[in-house]
Scaffold this motif. Structure first.
Motif, PDB file in Angstrom:
ATOM      1  N   SER B 289      17.407   1.756  18.246  1.00 59.31           N
ATOM      2  CA  SER B 289      18.504   0.896  18.666  1.00 59.31           C
ATOM      3  C   SER B 289      18.983  -0.029  17.558  1.00 59.31           C
ATOM      4  O   SER B 289      19.961  -0.750  17.750  1.00 59.31           O
ATOM      5  N   SER B 290      18.324  -0.020  16.419  1.00 54.07           N
ATOM      6  CA  SER B 290      18.790  -0.904  15.340  1.00 54.07           C
ATOM      7  C   SER B 290      20.174  -0.448  14.898  1.00 54.07           C
ATOM      8  O   SER B 290      20.459   0.741  14.802  1.00 54.07           O
ATOM      9  N   ASN B 291      21.039  -1.438  14.627  1.00 59.96           N
ATOM     10  CA  ASN B 291      22.425  -1.070  14.302  1.00 59.96           C
ATOM     11  C   ASN B 291      22.610  -0.797  12.818  1.00 59.96           C
ATOM     12  O   ASN B 291      23.718  -0.612  12.356  1.00 59.96           O
ATOM     13  N   ARG B 292      21.531  -0.771  12.081  1.00 58.49           N
ATOM     14  CA  ARG B 292      21.652  -0.437  10.665  1.00 58.49           C
ATOM     15  C   ARG B 292      21.834   1.067  10.520  1.00 58.49           C
ATOM     16  O   ARG B 292      21.206   1.854  11.223  1.00 58.49           O
ATOM     17  N   LYS B 293      22.682   1.444   9.594  1.00 61.60           N
ATOM     18  CA  LYS B 293      22.954   2.866   9.422  1.00 61.60           C
ATOM     19  C   LYS B 293      21.808   3.496   8.631  1.00 61.60           C
ATOM     20  O   LYS B 293      21.227   2.861   7.759  1.00 61.60           O
ATOM     21  N   ALA B 294      21.497   4.730   8.984  1.00 65.94           N
ATOM     22  CA  ALA B 294      20.445   5.428   8.245  1.00 65.94           C
ATOM     23  C   ALA B 294      20.924   5.660   6.821  1.00 65.94           C
ATOM     24  O   ALA B 294      22.032   6.148   6.609  1.00 65.94           O
ATOM     25  N   GLN B 295      20.074   5.295   5.847  1.00 64.74           N
ATOM     26  CA  GLN B 295      20.527   5.350   4.460  1.00 64.74           C
ATOM     27  C   GLN B 295      20.599   6.775   3.924  1.00 64.74           C
ATOM     28  O   GLN B 295      21.511   7.131   3.203  1.00 64.74           O
TER      29      GLN B 295
END
Lengths: 182, 609
Positions: B289-295
């Motif tokens: 659920s983290s809103n950080r985009k997968a690098q």
């Protein structure tokens, strides 16, 4: 396309096919010894005779059907995963070396090694069971050090041709590899 | 022959022994051949005549064709378009040459025209591809304004499937990221080709209904399918994720609160596998659920794998729940559970009675045997009364515990493992008592054995020193040694029986944990991707030589070699929380022999690796 008949380490007859597509692209294909009808029927007969013996002893017909299934599944597994029909080596001067082994069922297993990784192609010797045999192998360049060899990839592992056949393949490979260096 | 013997052990490991054997071949001196490789997308084979645009990789002497621009075009516009694309994609795009697909005559005019084009778009070398009518074999030629050396040029035409190459991910991936700094010279050649095609994704985004200033042929999607449900799901996913994050932050703050860290509670938490499994799943939910985009690709796959694993877990859990809560299965389960516990206790009582008699014809020390047997019998009696006290509530407890299955099958399985641990607590107690007694005897015997030999253990120096004993010391020592030695078989028998029972329970728990680990760590998304879209996970490429004609360039078909299932699982396996015991079978046996306790929470199972 040239074709020559050689012998494998075990004494079976193998056929070496050479195809020259262009100056820097050649393909070698070694056809492994065929599956002998004798050994196939011997294996099947032994399984079925053993099953019949058990059936006589136990009077249970499940044994017979189990034997049929075991034979069928064993044959499929053998043809699909074990028995290699032919192995081929495609050398493309500027791209790389591709090894393909085709199983008797038609399954193909391919590995492609880029030319920048290939250090050399050599014939090496080893002891196999109780005899000394020769095998062709590709030496891979170690990315860390310029003269190091990181891995040795053996070729024609299942057909195991004798030295005379290996020398033929070796010479052709070296001709192509030579062009790369100049 | 000596050398051959030297290599004997090396056959299996395929070691390279330089200098053992060298076949000298007369190197034929040939003129240096410049080989030029053209990677051509197979979808452009039917395109109309035009210009080839793509990337020229000078160090590999190869050209990657990305698209064909059709006639008619205005050269200025083409140049402008290319610079625009280059700005977006960061790929060095240029006009590589010309492409003619001659269907009718008008030969000479066209040839002249194509040669003229090379003066407008200056590119070195200028590649000219001609496809003749009804012919599969193409002719290629290169124009160079300044031929640097007299050489015979050789062409290799490599067809590739643009879509597959664009979407595929070349493995091993970490190789590319770590060597990013010296990518220019070190990265693999094909890696560069894959990279080029993947980067120019923007170019392919236009579908066939888009009308731009210039007409291009390349791989095109069939138009993006507009599904209302998909759009709604996309729109909804953001608030859902935010809500989930908020809830998770609440849960994790409770989880981390100081009240739960107090001594007895934290001890209990660390021993219950349910809590560990819940914590593990909480971590997973936080990652998703983290809103950080997968690098990068690896992280993206990790997220997808966790998501699929969670979904499957939940689905299985709900399936289990729907099975449990139908037809009063909980009641039946509770009704069978109490008799089973009773039965186990009864069997244990019988076992103890047998041990108190003459087990397997062994003659035990009667007094000690009776004492030990009574002690354990009393323990079982306590246990039975405890179970009967519990019996009215068991159904209710099971009903509430069953609800936890909606959190996932793994949680339910962990709870089952904990319940087994609680229900077999008496076996654990017996094991501990037996082991302690046995351990004491073994230690006593070993120290008295030292006394016999006139030695003693020096605690300060951690070694065995020699020591002179008095006569009465020796007498007492010998007496004690004899007593211990003769009492040893009785305790050893009790210890053996209860250890076997304990191991049985631990093995059952270990199997449950194995199942939980399997669900937790299996990268299902990658496996499904490999099954359905095998080109997405590429181990490399393979080439197939196409039909040849003398005097025409070599034609190869580049296909993607998919990763094997074993390496897919190995690459994308999710880490699990379970820490397996490091000790091997031999150290386990040693521990069992000496009588050291084997703790259940360290030994998640009897599987050692």
């Amino acid at each position: 396309m040239e074709e020559g008949v050689y012998r494998a380490v075990s004494g079976g007859r193998i056929a070496l096919q050479r195809r020259q597509y262009s100056a820097s692209c050649r393909e070698f294909s070694v056809r492994c010894p065929r599956l002998q009808l004798r050994s196939l029927s011997a294996a099947t007969c032994s399984v079925w005779l053993a099953a019949y013996g058990l059936f006589v002893l136990s009077q249970n017909s499940m044994v017979l059907s189990a034997a049929i299934f075991i034979t069928l599944i064993g044959l499929i597994v053998y043809l699909h995963f074990v028995k290699i029909d032919h192995e081929s080596l495609l050398v493309i001067g500027s791209l790389g070396i591709q090894m393909t082994s085709s199983y008797a069922s038609g399954k193909e297993n391919t590995t492609f090694i880029e030319m920048s990784q290939v250090k050399d192609v050599v014939i090496n010797e080893a002891i196999y069971m109780q005899k000394v045999i020769y095998y062709l192998c590709i030496l891979l360049q170690d990315p860390g050090e310029p003269h190091g060899v990181s891995e040795v990839v053996p070729l024609f592992q299942s057909s195991k041709p004798r030295l005379d056949c290996l020398v033929e393949v070796y010479r052709s490979c070296q001709e192509i590899l030579e062009q790369r260096k100049t | 022959m000596n050398e051959a013997v030297y290599t004997a052990s090396h056959w299996q490991s395929w070691k390279y022994c330089p200098g053992l054997m060298s076949f000298q071949v007369l190197r034929s001196s040939r003129i240096a051949v410049m080989v030029l490789k053209v990677f051509f997308p197979s979808c452009c084979a039917t395109a109309e005549s035009g210009l080839l645009i793509g990337r020229w990789i000078p160090e590999q002497n190869s050209a990657v064709v990305l698209a064909v621009v059709h006639f008619p075009f205005i050269p200025g516009q083409v140049k402008q378009y290319l610079s625009e694309v280059q700005r977006v994609t960061q790929v060095n795009m240029c006009v590589l040459g010309s492409w003619s697909n001659s269907k009718q005559e008008k030969e000479e005019v066209l040839v002249k025209f194509l040669e003229d084009l090379s003066t407008i778009f200056s590119h070195e070398p200028w590649i000219q591809l001609n496809k003749e009518r009804d012919s599969r074999v193409w002719s290629c030629c290169i124009f160079q304004k300044y031929p640097s050396s007299p050489k015979e040029d050789e062409f290799i035409l490599v067809y590739y499937d643009q879509r597959k190459v664009m979407l595929s991910q070349l493995h091993p991936t970490d190789n590319l990221t770590t060597s990013a700094d010296h990518k220019g010279n070190d990265a693999s050649k094909l890696g560069a080709v894959f990279d080029t095609v993947a980067k120019s994704k923007v170019l392919f985004m236009t579908d066939r209904y888009d009308d731009g200033p210039i007409k291009l042929t390349h791989w095109q999607s069939e138009g993006v399918e507009a599904s209302i449900i998909m759009e709604l799901m996309k729109q909804a996913s953001v608030p859902v994720c935010m809500l989930l994050t908020f809830l998770l932050s609440l849960v994790s703050s409770v989880y981390k609160s100081r009240v739960l860290k107090l001594w007895p509670l934290s001890f209990i938490w660390s021993k219950l596998s349910t809590c560990e499994q819940l914590g593990h799943r909480l971590e997973h939910l936080q990652i998703i659920s983290s809103n950080r985009k997968a690098q990068n690709q690896t992280q993206l796959m990790r997220k997808a794998n966790i998501f699929v694993s969670l979904l499957i877990d939940m689905a299985l859990g709900i399936l289990l729940m729907s099975w449990l809560y139908r037809e009063n299965r909980i009641g039946q389960l509770a009704d069978t559970l109490i008799p089973v516990a009773d039965h186990i206790a009864k069997e244990l009582q019988d076992l103890l009675q047998w041990l108190m008699g003459v087990p397997a014809g062994l003659k035990m020390n009667r007094a000690l045997d009776q004492v030990l047997g009574r002690f354990f019998l009393y323990h079982i009696h306590l246990w039975i009364s405890y179970i009967h006290l519990m019996s009215p509530f068991i159904e209710m407890i099971l009903w509430y515990v069953g609800l936890s299955a909606c959190l996932g099958l793994t949680v339910a399985l962990s709870i089952l493992s904990d319940i087994i641990a609680l229900l077999t607590f008496h076996i654990y107690c017996f094991y501990v008592y037996g082991a302690r007694l046995y351990c004491l005897k073994i230690y006593g015997l070993s120290s008295l054995w030292r006394l016999f030999r006139g030695k003693k253990w020096n605690v300060l120096r951690q070694r065995v020193d020699s020591c002179s004993y008095d006569l009465d010391q020796l007498f007492i020592g010998t007496l004690l040694f004899t007593i211990l030695l003769f009492l040893l078989p009785t305790t050893a028998l009790y210890y053996l029986v209860f250890t076997l029972l304990r191991l049985l329970v631990v093995v059952v728990q270990g199997l449950i944990h194995l199942l939980v680990d399997l669900i937790d760590s299996l990268p299902l998304y990658s496996v499904i991707l490999r099954l359905c879209r095998s080109y997405r996970l590429a181990a490399g490429v393979k080439f197939r030589v196409l039909e040849q004609k003398a005097g025409k360039p070599l034609r190869l078909l580049m296909q993607i070699n998919p990763l094997s299932y074993g390496s897919v699982v190995q690459t994308y396996r999710l880490p699990t929380y379970a820490c397996y015991p490091k000790d091997s079978w031999s150290s386990l046996c040693k521990k069992l022999f000496v009588g050291e306790l084997i703790y259940p929470w360290k030994h998640k199972g009897e599987k050692q690796d």
